[in-house]
Design a protein around this motif. Structure first.
Motif, PDB file in Angstrom:
ATOM      1  N   LYS A   1       4.462 -15.389  25.508  1.00 60.21           N
ATOM      2  CA  LYS A   1       4.935 -14.930  24.209  1.00 60.21           C
ATOM      3  C   LYS A   1       4.323 -15.858  23.162  1.00 60.21           C
ATOM      4  CE  LYS A   1       8.586 -12.947  23.401  1.00 60.21           C
ATOM      5  NZ  LYS A   1       8.941 -11.589  22.904  1.00 60.21           N
TER       6      LYS A   1
ATOM      7  N   GLN B   1       9.484   8.582  12.151  1.00 60.66           N
ATOM      8  CA  GLN B   1       8.234   8.141  12.772  1.00 60.66           C
ATOM      9  C   GLN B   1       8.201   6.627  12.921  1.00 60.66           C
ATOM     10  OE1 GLN B   1       5.489  10.065  10.017  1.00 60.66           O
ATOM     11  NE2 GLN B   1       4.853  11.457  11.640  1.00 60.66           N
TER      12      GLN B   1
ATOM     13  N   ARG C   1       2.185  -1.199  24.434  1.00 61.72           N
ATOM     14  CA  ARG C   1       3.624  -1.035  24.244  1.00 61.72           C
ATOM     15  C   ARG C   1       4.236  -2.431  24.314  1.00 61.72           C
ATOM     16  NH1 ARG C   1       5.591   3.228  22.583  1.00 61.72           N
ATOM     17  NH2 ARG C   1       7.526   2.930  23.741  1.00 61.72           N
ATOM     18  N   PRO C   2       5.413  -2.647  23.701  1.00 57.11           N
ATOM     19  CA  PRO C   2       6.022  -3.976  23.769  1.00 57.11           C
ATOM     20  C   PRO C   2       6.065  -4.494  25.208  1.00 57.11           C
ATOM     21  CG  PRO C   2       7.279  -2.595  22.277  1.00 57.11           C
ATOM     22  CD  PRO C   2       6.227  -1.710  22.893  1.00 57.11           C
TER      23      PRO C   2
ATOM     24  N   ASN D   1       8.149   0.520   5.775  1.00 54.95           N
ATOM     25  CA  ASN D   1       7.835   0.077   7.138  1.00 54.95           C
ATOM     26  C   ASN D   1       7.981  -1.435   7.285  1.00 54.95           C
ATOM     27  OD1 ASN D   1       6.688   2.102   9.268  1.00 54.95           O
ATOM     28  ND2 ASN D   1       5.979   2.877   7.307  1.00 54.95           N
TER      29      ASN D   1
ATOM     30  N   ASN E   1      -5.087  -4.050  13.839  1.00 51.98           N
ATOM     31  CA  ASN E   1      -3.668  -3.864  14.150  1.00 51.98           C
ATOM     32  C   ASN E   1      -3.383  -2.448  14.659  1.00 51.98           C
ATOM     33  OD1 ASN E   1      -1.539  -6.089  13.473  1.00 51.98           O
ATOM     34  ND2 ASN E   1      -3.144  -6.350  11.946  1.00 51.98           N
TER      35      ASN E   1
ATOM     36  N   ARG F   1      -2.466   4.261  -3.861  1.00 50.36           N
ATOM     37  CA  ARG F   1      -1.703   3.599  -2.805  1.00 50.36           C
ATOM     38  C   ARG F   1      -1.141   2.264  -3.264  1.00 50.36           C
ATOM     39  NH1 ARG F   1       0.495   6.641  -0.879  1.00 50.36           N
ATOM     40  NH2 ARG F   1       1.053   5.415   0.931  1.00 50.36           N
TER      41      ARG F   1
ATOM     42  N   GLN G   1      -0.953 -13.379  15.742  1.00 49.84           N
ATOM     43  CA  GLN G   1       0.175 -12.907  14.926  1.00 49.84           C
ATOM     44  C   GLN G   1       0.533 -11.466  15.262  1.00 49.84           C
ATOM     45  OE1 GLN G   1      -1.484 -13.830  11.025  1.00 49.84           O
ATOM     46  NE2 GLN G   1       0.051 -15.427  10.766  1.00 49.84           N
TER      47      GLN G   1
ATOM     48  N   ARG H   1       4.051 -10.159  16.577  1.00 50.58           N
ATOM     49  CA  ARG H   1       4.799  -9.152  15.827  1.00 50.58           C
ATOM     50  C   ARG H   1       5.142  -7.938  16.689  1.00 50.58           C
ATOM     51  NH1 ARG H   1       3.213  -4.839  13.046  1.00 50.58           N
ATOM     52  NH2 ARG H   1       1.020  -5.211  13.462  1.00 50.58           N
TER      53      ARG H   1
ATOM     54  N   SER I   1       0.856  -1.191   0.000  1.00 45.62           N
ATOM     55  CA  SER I   1       0.000   0.000   0.000  1.00 45.62           C
ATOM     56  C   SER I   1       0.890   1.240   0.000  1.00 45.62           C
ATOM     57  CB  SER I   1      -0.910  -0.012   1.226  1.00 45.62           C
ATOM     58  OG  SER I   1      -1.727  -1.151   1.216  1.00 45.62           O
TER      59      SER I   1
ATOM     60  N   MET J   1       0.136 -10.276   7.666  1.00 40.22           N
ATOM     61  CA  MET J   1      -0.282 -10.106   9.059  1.00 40.22           C
ATOM     62  C   MET J   1      -0.864  -8.744   9.352  1.00 40.22           C
ATOM     63  SD  MET J   1       2.481 -11.714  11.614  1.00 40.22           S
ATOM     64  CE  MET J   1       3.972 -12.226  10.850  1.00 40.22           C
ATOM     65  N   THR J   2      -0.498  -7.734   8.545  1.00 37.10           N
ATOM     66  CA  THR J   2      -0.885  -6.378   8.923  1.00 37.10           C
ATOM     67  C   THR J   2      -1.991  -5.784   8.047  1.00 37.10           C
ATOM     68  OG1 THR J   2       1.015  -5.605   7.652  1.00 37.10           O
ATOM     69  CG2 THR J   2       1.285  -5.766  10.026  1.00 37.10           C
ATOM     70  N   THR J   3      -1.884  -5.939   6.731  1.00 33.51           N
ATOM     71  CA  THR J   3      -2.921  -5.363   5.870  1.00 33.51           C
ATOM     72  C   THR J   3      -3.370  -6.359   4.801  1.00 33.51           C
ATOM     73  OG1 THR J   3      -1.327  -4.397   4.341  1.00 33.51           O
ATOM     74  CG2 THR J   3      -2.035  -3.007   6.164  1.00 33.51           C
TER      75      THR J   3
ATOM     76  N   MET K   1       1.324   7.113   9.518  1.00 34.51           N
ATOM     77  CA  MET K   1       2.728   6.719   9.618  1.00 34.51           C
ATOM     78  C   MET K   1       3.031   5.425   8.906  1.00 34.51           C
ATOM     79  SD  MET K   1       4.175   7.344  13.369  1.00 34.51           S
ATOM     80  CE  MET K   1       2.982   7.791  14.588  1.00 34.51           C
ATOM     81  N   THR K   2       2.016   4.557   8.730  1.00 28.89           N
ATOM     82  CA  THR K   2       2.323   3.220   8.248  1.00 28.89           C
ATOM     83  C   THR K   2       1.887   2.983   6.803  1.00 28.89           C
ATOM     84  OG1 THR K   2       0.299   2.468   9.331  1.00 28.89           O
ATOM     85  CG2 THR K   2       2.357   2.102  10.493  1.00 28.89           C
ATOM     86  N   THR K   3       0.681   3.392   6.445  1.00 28.09           N
ATOM     87  CA  THR K   3       0.230   3.154   5.064  1.00 28.09           C
ATOM     88  C   THR K   3      -0.427   4.398   4.481  1.00 28.09           C
ATOM     89  OG1 THR K   3      -1.924   2.305   5.754  1.00 28.09           O
ATOM     90  CG2 THR K   3      -0.167   0.685   5.491  1.00 28.09           C
TER      91      THR K   3
ATOM     92  N   ASP L   1       5.567  -7.896  19.898  1.00 28.59           N
ATOM     93  CA  ASP L   1       6.253  -8.257  21.138  1.00 28.59           C
ATOM     94  C   ASP L   1       5.377  -8.082  22.363  1.00 28.59           C
ATOM     95  OD1 ASP L   1       8.874  -9.340  21.156  1.00 28.59           O
ATOM     96  OD2 ASP L   1       9.513  -7.560  20.043  1.00 28.59           O
TER      97      ASP L   1
ATOM     98  N   SER M   1       3.097 -17.931  13.890  1.00 31.48           N
ATOM     99  CA  SER M   1       3.088 -17.602  12.466  1.00 31.48           C
ATOM    100  C   SER M   1       3.528 -18.745  11.565  1.00 31.48           C
ATOM    101  CB  SER M   1       3.958 -16.383  12.210  1.00 31.48           C
ATOM    102  OG  SER M   1       3.264 -15.248  12.648  1.00 31.48           O
ATOM    103  N   GLU M   2       4.586 -19.449  11.940  1.00 31.30           N
ATOM    104  CA  GLU M   2       5.071 -20.520  11.075  1.00 31.30           C
ATOM    105  C   GLU M   2       3.965 -21.517  10.769  1.00 31.30           C
ATOM    106  OE1 GLU M   2       7.704 -21.040   9.263  1.00 31.30           O
ATOM    107  OE2 GLU M   2       8.325 -19.036   9.896  1.00 31.30           O
TER     108      GLU M   2
ATOM    109  N   LEU N   1      -8.402  -5.885   9.067  1.00 35.97           N
ATOM    110  CA  LEU N   1      -7.148  -6.370   9.649  1.00 35.97           C
ATOM    111  C   LEU N   1      -6.247  -5.205  10.033  1.00 35.97           C
ATOM    112  CD1 LEU N   1      -5.469  -8.819  10.405  1.00 35.97           C
ATOM    113  CD2 LEU N   1      -4.503  -8.805   8.106  1.00 35.97           C
ATOM    114  N   GLU N   2      -6.150  -4.205   9.146  1.00 33.20           N
ATOM    115  CA  GLU N   2      -5.333  -3.050   9.501  1.00 33.20           C
ATOM    116  C   GLU N   2      -5.962  -2.282  10.666  1.00 33.20           C
ATOM    117  OE1 GLU N   2      -4.951   0.424   6.921  1.00 33.20           O
ATOM    118  OE2 GLU N   2      -2.851   0.564   7.469  1.00 33.20           O
TER     119      GLU N   2
ATOM    120  N   ARG O   1       5.126 -12.106   4.642  1.00 35.99           N
ATOM    121  CA  ARG O   1       4.392 -12.536   5.824  1.00 35.99           C
ATOM    122  C   ARG O   1       3.960 -11.365   6.683  1.00 35.99           C
ATOM    123  NH1 ARG O   1       6.849 -18.185   7.933  1.00 35.99           N
ATOM    124  NH2 ARG O   1       6.447 -19.340   6.025  1.00 35.99           N
TER     125      ARG O   1
ATOM    126  N   PHE P   1       1.220 -19.960   8.512  1.00 36.67           N
ATOM    127  CA  PHE P   1       1.631 -19.788   7.126  1.00 36.67           C
ATOM    128  C   PHE P   1       1.759 -21.124   6.408  1.00 36.67           C
ATOM    129  CE2 PHE P   1       3.177 -15.592   8.684  1.00 36.67           C
ATOM    130  CZ  PHE P   1       2.292 -14.855   7.935  1.00 36.67           C
TER     131      PHE P   1
ATOM    132  N   LEU Q   1       5.386   3.764   1.396  1.00 34.61           N
ATOM    133  CA  LEU Q   1       5.480   3.931   2.849  1.00 34.61           C
ATOM    134  C   LEU Q   1       5.310   2.598   3.563  1.00 34.61           C
ATOM    135  CD1 LEU Q   1       5.847   5.926   5.155  1.00 34.61           C
ATOM    136  CD2 LEU Q   1       3.366   6.251   5.182  1.00 34.61           C
ATOM    137  N   GLU Q   2       4.327   1.813   3.102  1.00 37.32           N
ATOM    138  CA  GLU Q   2       4.168   0.497   3.735  1.00 37.32           C
ATOM    139  C   GLU Q   2       5.365  -0.397   3.433  1.00 37.32           C
ATOM    140  OE1 GLU Q   2       1.192  -2.382   2.410  1.00 37.32           O
ATOM    141  OE2 GLU Q   2       0.852  -2.942   4.483  1.00 37.32           O
TER     142      GLU Q   2
END
Lengths: 474, 474
Positions: B88, A208, B191-192, A183, B183, A321, B208, B212, A176, A340-342, B340-342, B214, B92-93, B179-180, A336, B96, A179-180
């Motif tokens: 923890k 960021q 926070r981790p 990241n 997340n 995007r 997952q 991811r 996307s 997991m994220t989008t 910040m991410t997508t 933590d 994922s393994e 999903l996004e 992967r 997938f 930027l994705e």
């Protein structure tokens, strides 16, 4: 892009590079017509533009001469003295307040991160989108997960091949936007607490991401003319446990600097010695003003350490995007993380861009955009020279659409930002490009918009505001 | 969905719920025609279907009777004895490898996470996409950043209003699928190292995300009939520093369980006492078989602790990747994380769905999908009863398209998964739904595909494989 604008840009490049010395007479009308294969009226209109940009002057009955100051190189001194200590990053508040302020409607977008959307073939692209969406196999809407639409990945792979750096389709993951991709690359090679080398000044999204992922940044100085300071990077690699680098090697944001091929090769070799992966952000590479795409660091990578990220957001389709990474041996991990994220990028948008790349005339479009941006840079250069106080310096990028300004040290770019916003003008103040909020006397301006009176007036206003701020300090 | 299928589904519900006791005679042909306003041939065809589902039997010259076993409730016993320790996550393994195995072409998709795309009005949606993309203001392609397309957010807001839980447009953030959204919510409140409560069994994407980022998971048991164990949650809140919950309150994945309104209210009150935010995943809510949308926990939230996430991926447009969160007081933080991410969701996809919601007949489409899924559940129920060994139990969801099976304890679902893949059938084995790889004797099956001989045959094959595995163990 009219023919006379292209001619004027070409002549302006020659003048500014010093190939045609100050005070010398321009070639005759006939010579120019013959050399460039253009009509008399095209040359006349190019002259007017060059005159407007302050590069030439007419002398009565004897023709045009290069104007004083036209080719003076613009020195830029801003650079941190040394590698900054690795530090937790806290940049987001500042960035968001600046972005938010710039969202008011009707603002002159000198602070924008995008070129003007009217430079893009959006109606043609919409046609490709409509056509491709009708043809999507319904099953693909649930199985076209990462790595993404195969047709699109094939088109991207072909473009790498045309550049002479073939990348396998299997290694290209659609994301996307870039930027994705950036990241995901960062997540793929780091854990919380790790140190990442970034540029200073550098793209705030890198800072960021580092903040968000609980990483630490070590800032490597970037010279606005020659780019990343390799000696400083070497020092950082020796003194910090650097786990990854996030660098922009072509038309860097915010300075516009491009690493020479020799420096790119040296960069890749240095990182190879330390076995540190490079996340290469190359979103502006296609917007080169010289004839060829400046090869990314990826081209010099023999050890599979470079993840090359780019997108169509700055060159074709901002809102779709759609970006990608050619991720080599990191491909599986990145796929992967994407799952997991989008999950996947928008499937109609992928199919639409794939169709456009095949049938829409992308290369022709890119030539037009490059030409337009080059002319806009000349206009910006001329306006800055005309309206800004003489102690302001700026960079001379060879692509992209950002120019980096150094104001007198006493001027605070955040003050200028606030005053400019109040006058309906956005800009990108230096502190948003550094983890330590440095570059307080620097500013990034966008020349990605067709030149027009409101932009010229905005530069004039900035000049007035700068004088005002200088007077306050004095 | 034919009229006789709808009639059969309605009658099947009545039989299975015990309203029409085993052995009793069905109402007369005339009574049914009058009661449901249908023709004689419709009733006959519904009878054939009910007979095929094993729910009724004809007795010569005396009409139809409810078949033995038709209304027997299916008991399900699988649930962890107590709250699992926070741990923890390393899932994922496994996930997938299962997803990868299921990607082979032509496989019978009983393990799929999506309903059949042919249930969706993709050509009508493509029309909306083409129309809306032509009308996009070019400027919006660079300024339509989070929170997203206003028209789309308005349509979503109207749907909340129709449910009786008005949500302000300002709090709705458009994302790249639910999903996004989920997340981003998780990132916004943790926070981790933080502890997050999740369901067990639960959606693997939650595990997952925890892996991811933590984080640590504390698993709260879910009963396949009544849903989340609130007493166990209360215990967990007292004994662990839980920072957030990620729960699916309607037609939970994988069990299909739905929390009653009273339990949802109690859940929200309990979380309120501990000031713990709830990330509510409600992607299946629209796929209800009862007349009304089962109100989400959001409806009982008076303290702004619920972030309600959903999408169009399971109900309308799988590949468009458009979801959202109504995030209340977490809105700003989530918008920023998105930036910040997508950056933003695909703008044509947003505009296309907004146009479809306004003009495409979404509610009519939803009624058809619900009706189709309900009939497919009856067919799945009948096939499971016909072909699986008698010691297999399964859930009876009131919406969505997943059924959760408990095999005899000695059977290993991973063995069944491997054997099934070799026979061209995918399924979702229990261990992918738990941080501790529990539920080794459980399986999730998808009934989101129009019933057809290959599916019936696949269930029959599963029955054979189960007998084979039982014989090996014996």
């Amino acid at each position: 892009m009219k023919r006379y604008e292209t001619l004027a840009s070409t002549m302006a490049d020659e003048i500014r590079s010093g190939h045609v010395p100050v005070g010398s007479r321009l070639p005759s009308l006939r010579q120019i017509m013959a050399q460039h294969g253009v009509s008399q009226s095209t040359v006349f209109r190019a002259y007017y533009l060059l005159e407007e940009w302050g590069l030439i002057r007419a002398r009565e009955r004897s023709g045009y001469y290069v104007a004083p100051g036209a080719s003076v190189p613009v020195p830029l001194s801003a650079r941190p003295a040394s590698v900054a200590e690795s530090a937790k990053v806290d940049i987001s508040e500042l960035v968001f307040s600046v972005l938010e302020a710039a969202k008011q409607p009707g603002i002159v977008p000198l602070g924008s991160a995008f070129p003007a959307p009217q430079l893009f073939p959006l109606p043609r692209l919409a046609k490709s989108l409509a056509h491709a969406t009708r043809l999507i196999n319904p099953w693909n809407t649930v199985v076209d997960l990462p790595p993404g639409n195969e047709q699109l990945r094939r088109q991207i792979s072909l473009r790498y091949m045309a550049m002479g750096i073939p990348q396998p389709i299997e290694g290209i993951v659609i994301t996307s936007g870039a930027l994705e991709a950036l990241n995901l690359c960062l997540m793929a090679v780091t854990r919380p607490g790790d140190v990442v080398a970034v540029e200073s000044p550098g793209f705030y999204a890198a800072l960021q991401a580092i903040e968000r992922l609980d990483l630490r940044a070590v800032e490597i100085p970037v010279d606005p003319a020659s780019g990343l300071d390799l000696a400083a990077l070497e020092e950082a690699l020796k003194t910090h446990p650097v786990r990854a680098c996030w660098f922009m090697t072509n038309f860097q944001n915010p300075t516009g600097a491009t690493l020479s091929p020799a420096k790119k090769q040296a960069l890749v070799e240095l990182l190879g010695q330390h076995d540190v992966p490079l996340i290469e952000d190359d979103v502006y590479g296609e917007l080169h003003f010289q004839p060829d795409y400046p090869l990314p660091a990826l081209a010099f990578d023999t050890r599979g350490l470079v993840m090359h990220c780019s997108s169509f957001s700055k060159t074709l389709a901002p809102g779709y995007r759609i970006g990608w990474v050619s991720a080599g041996r990191f491909t599986d991990r990145i796929q992967r993380l994407k799952l997991m994220t989008t999950l996947s990028a928008s499937i109609p948008a992928q199919a639409g861009i794939a169709d456009y790349l095949q049938h829409g005339g992308y290369d022709k479009h890119l030539r037009k955009v490059r030409s337009a941006l080059r002319a806009q840079l000349h206009a910006m250069d001329a306006a800055l020279a005309r309206w800004l106080p003489p102690d302001v310096r700026w960079s001379r990028p060879e692509g992209g659409y950002f120019v980096w300004l150094e104001l007198p040290e006493a001027i605070d770019a955040m003050d200028l930002h606030r005053l400019a916003i109040a006058r309906g003008i956005s800009l990108a103040p230096g502190p948003i490009f550094s983890a330590r909020h440095a570059y307080r006397h620097c500013v990034r301006l966008n020349f990605g918009h067709p030149w027009a009176p409101p932009i010229e007036n905005a530069i004039r206003t900035l000049g007035e505001l700068l004088s005002e701020l200088s007077a306050r300090r004095a």
